[in-house]
Design an enzyme around this catalytic site. Structure first.
Site, PDB file in Angstrom:
ATOM      1  N   ASN A   6       0.684  -1.101  -0.110  1.00 57.05           N
ATOM      2  CA  ASN A   6      -0.213   0.020  -0.037  1.00 57.05           C
ATOM      3  C   ASN A   6       0.946   1.406   0.051  1.00 57.05           C
ATOM      4  O   ASN A   6       1.568   1.299   0.922  1.00 57.05           O
ATOM      5  CB  ASN A   6      -0.836  -0.091   1.126  1.00 57.05           C
ATOM      6  CG  ASN A   6      -1.897   1.202   1.297  1.00 57.05           C
ATOM      7  OD1 ASN A   6      -1.630   2.335   1.019  1.00 57.05           O
ATOM      8  ND2 ASN A   6      -3.113   0.938   1.544  1.00 57.05           N
ATOM      9  N   HIS A  21       1.678   0.947   6.112  1.00 58.62           N
ATOM     10  CA  HIS A  21       2.148   1.950   7.067  1.00 58.62           C
ATOM     11  C   HIS A  21       3.917   1.535   7.561  1.00 58.62           C
ATOM     12  O   HIS A  21       4.724   1.951   7.481  1.00 58.62           O
ATOM     13  CB  HIS A  21       1.558   2.240   8.141  1.00 58.62           C
ATOM     14  CG  HIS A  21       2.155   3.297   9.243  1.00 58.62           C
ATOM     15  ND1 HIS A  21       2.757   3.156  10.231  1.00 58.62           N
ATOM     16  CD2 HIS A  21       1.775   4.618   9.043  1.00 58.62           C
ATOM     17  CE1 HIS A  21       3.029   4.162  10.899  1.00 58.62           C
ATOM     18  NE2 HIS A  21       2.601   5.047  10.159  1.00 58.62           N
ATOM     19  N   THR A  44      -8.520   4.012   8.265  1.00 55.58           N
ATOM     20  CA  THR A  44      -9.663   3.067   8.106  1.00 55.58           C
ATOM     21  C   THR A  44      -9.638   2.524   9.578  1.00 55.58           C
ATOM     22  O   THR A  44      -8.814   1.515  10.123  1.00 55.58           O
ATOM     23  CB  THR A  44      -9.802   1.918   7.188  1.00 55.58           C
ATOM     24  OG1 THR A  44      -9.230   2.261   5.796  1.00 55.58           O
ATOM     25  CG2 THR A  44     -10.949   1.178   7.125  1.00 55.58           C
ATOM     26  N   GLU A  67      -8.631   0.558  -2.659  1.00 58.09           N
ATOM     27  CA  GLU A  67      -9.617   0.414  -1.582  1.00 58.09           C
ATOM     28  C   GLU A  67     -10.453   1.801  -1.712  1.00 58.09           C
ATOM     29  O   GLU A  67      -9.961   2.682  -2.272  1.00 58.09           O
ATOM     30  CB  GLU A  67      -8.675   0.777  -0.513  1.00 58.09           C
ATOM     31  CG  GLU A  67      -7.626  -0.489  -0.132  1.00 58.09           C
ATOM     32  CD  GLU A  67      -6.779   0.102   1.046  1.00 58.09           C
ATOM     33  OE1 GLU A  67      -6.834   1.031   1.628  1.00 58.09           O
ATOM     34  OE2 GLU A  67      -5.814  -0.894   1.432  1.00 58.09           O
ATOM     35  N   HIS A  81       0.897   6.285   1.948  1.00 51.29           N
ATOM     36  CA  HIS A  81       1.805   7.051   2.576  1.00 51.29           C
ATOM     37  C   HIS A  81       2.690   7.638   1.867  1.00 51.29           C
ATOM     38  O   HIS A  81       3.368   8.911   2.429  1.00 51.29           O
ATOM     39  CB  HIS A  81       2.135   6.600   3.985  1.00 51.29           C
ATOM     40  CG  HIS A  81       0.907   6.231   4.855  1.00 51.29           C
ATOM     41  ND1 HIS A  81      -0.078   7.267   4.903  1.00 51.29           N
ATOM     42  CD2 HIS A  81       0.363   5.256   5.601  1.00 51.29           C
ATOM     43  CE1 HIS A  81      -0.945   6.601   5.608  1.00 51.29           C
ATOM     44  NE2 HIS A  81      -0.563   5.502   5.965  1.00 51.29           N
ATOM     45  N   ARG A 103      -7.003  12.944   0.713  1.00 50.97           N
ATOM     46  CA  ARG A 103      -6.076  13.305   1.523  1.00 50.97           C
ATOM     47  C   ARG A 103      -4.746  12.874   1.122  1.00 50.97           C
ATOM     48  O   ARG A 103      -3.717  13.625   1.533  1.00 50.97           O
ATOM     49  CB  ARG A 103      -6.389  13.144   2.875  1.00 50.97           C
ATOM     50  CG  ARG A 103      -6.305  11.682   3.184  1.00 50.97           C
ATOM     51  CD  ARG A 103      -6.298  11.441   4.573  1.00 50.97           C
ATOM     52  NE  ARG A 103      -7.624  11.719   5.270  1.00 50.97           N
ATOM     53  CZ  ARG A 103      -8.068  11.092   6.229  1.00 50.97           C
ATOM     54  NH1 ARG A 103      -7.229  10.411   6.988  1.00 50.97           N
ATOM     55  NH2 ARG A 103      -9.267  11.219   6.561  1.00 50.97           N
ATOM     56  N   HIS A 141      -5.489   3.629  -1.504  1.00 50.84           N
ATOM     57  CA  HIS A 141      -6.980   4.234  -1.296  1.00 50.84           C
ATOM     58  C   HIS A 141      -7.077   5.376  -1.777  1.00 50.84           C
ATOM     59  O   HIS A 141      -6.645   6.339  -1.235  1.00 50.84           O
ATOM     60  CB  HIS A 141      -6.849   3.803   0.260  1.00 50.84           C
ATOM     61  CG  HIS A 141      -8.396   4.128   0.862  1.00 50.84           C
ATOM     62  ND1 HIS A 141      -8.361   4.200   2.344  1.00 50.84           N
ATOM     63  CD2 HIS A 141      -9.549   4.642   0.394  1.00 50.84           C
ATOM     64  CE1 HIS A 141      -9.819   4.424   2.472  1.00 50.84           C
ATOM     65  NE2 HIS A 141     -10.254   4.761   1.286  1.00 50.84           N
ATOM     66  N   ARG A 164      -9.434   8.197  -1.247  1.00 50.43           N
ATOM     67  CA  ARG A 164     -10.419   8.611  -0.448  1.00 50.43           C
ATOM     68  C   ARG A 164     -11.367   9.728  -1.023  1.00 50.43           C
ATOM     69  O   ARG A 164     -10.870  10.252  -1.883  1.00 50.43           O
ATOM     70  CB  ARG A 164      -9.621   9.222   1.062  1.00 50.43           C
ATOM     71  CG  ARG A 164      -8.926   7.956   1.774  1.00 50.43           C
ATOM     72  CD  ARG A 164      -8.359   8.406   2.955  1.00 50.43           C
ATOM     73  NE  ARG A 164      -9.630   8.675   4.188  1.00 50.43           N
ATOM     74  CZ  ARG A 164      -9.660   7.848   5.066  1.00 50.43           C
ATOM     75  NH1 ARG A 164      -9.009   6.831   5.249  1.00 50.43           N
ATOM     76  NH2 ARG A 164     -10.861   8.092   5.713  1.00 50.43           N
ATOM     77  N   GLU A 183     -11.231  -9.262   2.780  1.00 51.71           N
ATOM     78  CA  GLU A 183     -10.094  -9.048   3.550  1.00 51.71           C
ATOM     79  C   GLU A 183     -10.279  -8.797   4.984  1.00 51.71           C
ATOM     80  O   GLU A 183     -11.100  -8.184   5.491  1.00 51.71           O
ATOM     81  CB  GLU A 183      -9.604  -7.651   2.785  1.00 51.71           C
ATOM     82  CG  GLU A 183      -8.124  -7.174   3.513  1.00 51.71           C
ATOM     83  CD  GLU A 183      -7.228  -6.130   2.959  1.00 51.71           C
ATOM     84  OE1 GLU A 183      -7.654  -5.894   2.024  1.00 51.71           O
ATOM     85  OE2 GLU A 183      -6.667  -5.361   3.853  1.00 51.71           O
ATOM     86  N   HIS A 213      -4.022  -4.452   7.530  1.00 50.81           N
ATOM     87  CA  HIS A 213      -3.989  -3.433   8.679  1.00 50.81           C
ATOM     88  C   HIS A 213      -3.312  -3.528   9.841  1.00 50.81           C
ATOM     89  O   HIS A 213      -3.634  -4.690  10.489  1.00 50.81           O
ATOM     90  CB  HIS A 213      -5.582  -3.091   9.018  1.00 50.81           C
ATOM     91  CG  HIS A 213      -5.597  -1.600   9.321  1.00 50.81           C
ATOM     92  ND1 HIS A 213      -5.487  -0.951  10.362  1.00 50.81           N
ATOM     93  CD2 HIS A 213      -6.325  -0.579   8.546  1.00 50.81           C
ATOM     94  CE1 HIS A 213      -5.478   0.279  10.366  1.00 50.81           C
ATOM     95  NE2 HIS A 213      -6.178   0.547   9.177  1.00 50.81           N
ATOM     96  N   GLY A 214      -2.491  -2.721  10.002  1.00 52.09           N
ATOM     97  CA  GLY A 214      -1.311  -2.833  11.213  1.00 52.09           C
ATOM     98  C   GLY A 214      -0.598  -3.805  11.280  1.00 52.09           C
ATOM     99  O   GLY A 214       0.291  -4.164  12.255  1.00 52.09           O
TER     100      GLY A 214
HETATM  101  N1  PXP Z   1      -6.120  -2.823   4.109  1.00 45.50           N
HETATM  102  C1  PXP Z   1      -6.931  -1.762   4.081  1.00 45.50           C
HETATM  103  C2  PXP Z   1      -8.438  -2.383   3.818  1.00 45.50           C
HETATM  104  C3  PXP Z   1      -6.815  -0.630   4.419  1.00 45.50           C
HETATM  105  O1  PXP Z   1      -7.640   0.197   4.442  1.00 45.50           O
HETATM  106  C4  PXP Z   1      -5.317  -0.341   4.849  1.00 45.50           C
HETATM  107  C5  PXP Z   1      -4.973   0.873   5.296  1.00 45.50           C
HETATM  108  O2  PXP Z   1      -5.165   1.851   4.061  1.00 45.50           O
HETATM  109  C6  PXP Z   1      -4.526  -1.467   4.818  1.00 45.50           C
HETATM  110  C7  PXP Z   1      -4.887  -2.749   4.331  1.00 45.50           C
HETATM  111  C8  PXP Z   1      -3.036  -1.316   5.149  1.00 45.50           C
HETATM  112  O3  PXP Z   1      -2.878  -0.893   6.494  1.00 45.50           O
HETATM  113  P1  PXP Z   1      -1.606  -0.522   7.010  1.00 45.50           P
HETATM  114  O4  PXP Z   1      -1.211   0.959   6.468  1.00 45.50           O
HETATM  115  O5  PXP Z   1      -1.872  -0.309   8.492  1.00 45.50           O
HETATM  116  O6  PXP Z   1      -0.607  -1.737   6.785  1.00 45.50           O
END
Ligand code: PXP
Length: 239
Positions: free
Chosen positions: A7, A214, A101, A70, A10, A49, A43, A45, A151, A191-192
């Protein structure tokens, strides 16, 4: 082995901090692919942003692996997705005030809206994934929408503060993988996830793709900083 979707949101966050042209997420995507990423995730949005439509359109032309968009279920964004045609769209909940999210999509509560977006995207030849918490009721609801994938939101697992809590969250993820697989859904997760916590989830098996943002961009800033400073010192020294 599961695929890795990187992703790149950032990278765009840093660019938007100055409103200029660098760093360009399109370049970042190319580097991620050269390093072995199986896909690029972004993503778009509603508040734009970080990722801009320009990025999405260019990435559609340059990404050679797979593009995973996304997005919210908003008709305006569905329209953009249908024009760009990523390999996959992952539907996520979106709130303007959130930093990222925050939770999975409440598919049960928003069934009509989700089904409409799933149908429109699939009619356009795009595979659809729903970002849901590892909750059996949401997994079953996701199946009812006709989506191709879920997911699994790994945020609660990633934020667990004790080993017991972590094990509890991991068990929920494992159960969600089993249920989704039984229902014929493909399973992604994200995520995370970071360099410490991804191993236990990957070891569960049954996950087709991880989406990680991230932690990879954070590590890139730190592992790249030494070289970036040296390059600037050299320039000044030999001016
Ligand atoms: N999957 C989804 C659906 C998300 O919304 C995000 C954050 O944009 C991620 C994965 C990636 O999350 P992270 O940036 O915490 O790795």
């Amino acid at each position: 082995m599961a695929r890795l979707g990187v992703n790149i949101d950032h990278v765009a966050t840093i660019r938007q901090a100055r409103g200029g042209r660098e760093p360009d997420p399109v370049t970042a995507a190319a580097i991620a692919e050269l390093a072995g990423a199986d896909g690029i995730t972004l993503h778009l949005r509603e508040d734009r942003r970080h990722i801009q439509e320009r990025d999405l359109k260019l990435l559609r032309r340059t990404v050679q692996s797979r593009l995973n968009l996304e997005m919210a279920t908003a008709p305006e964004i569905v329209q953009i997705a249908l024009a760009v045609k990523p390999e996959m769209c992952t539907l996520v909940p979106e709130k303007r005030q959130e930093l990222t999210t925050e939770g999975g999509l409440d598919v049960r509560l928003n069934m009509e809206q989700v089904v409409e977006a799933v149908d429109r995207l699939q009619d356009g030849g795009i595979a659809v994934s729903l970002f849901v918490d590892p909750d059996p009721a949401q997994v079953k609801a996701a199946h009812k929408t006709g989506a191709d994938y879920i997911e699994i939101h790994t945020g609660a697992y990633a934020e667990a503060e004790t080993a017991e809590e972590e094990n509890r969250e991991l068990a929920k993820i494992e159960a969600a993988i089993k249920l989704a697989t039984k229902l014929g859904l493909g399973v992604n997760a994200g995520h995370g996830l970071n360099y410490r916590n991804i191993k236990k989830v990957a070891a569960l098996g049954g996950i087709e793709e991880f989406n990680v943002g991230h932690s990879i961009i954070s590590r890139a800033v730190l592992v790249g900083l030494d070289r970036a400073v040296r390059d600037m010192v050299e320039l000044i020294k030999y001016a």
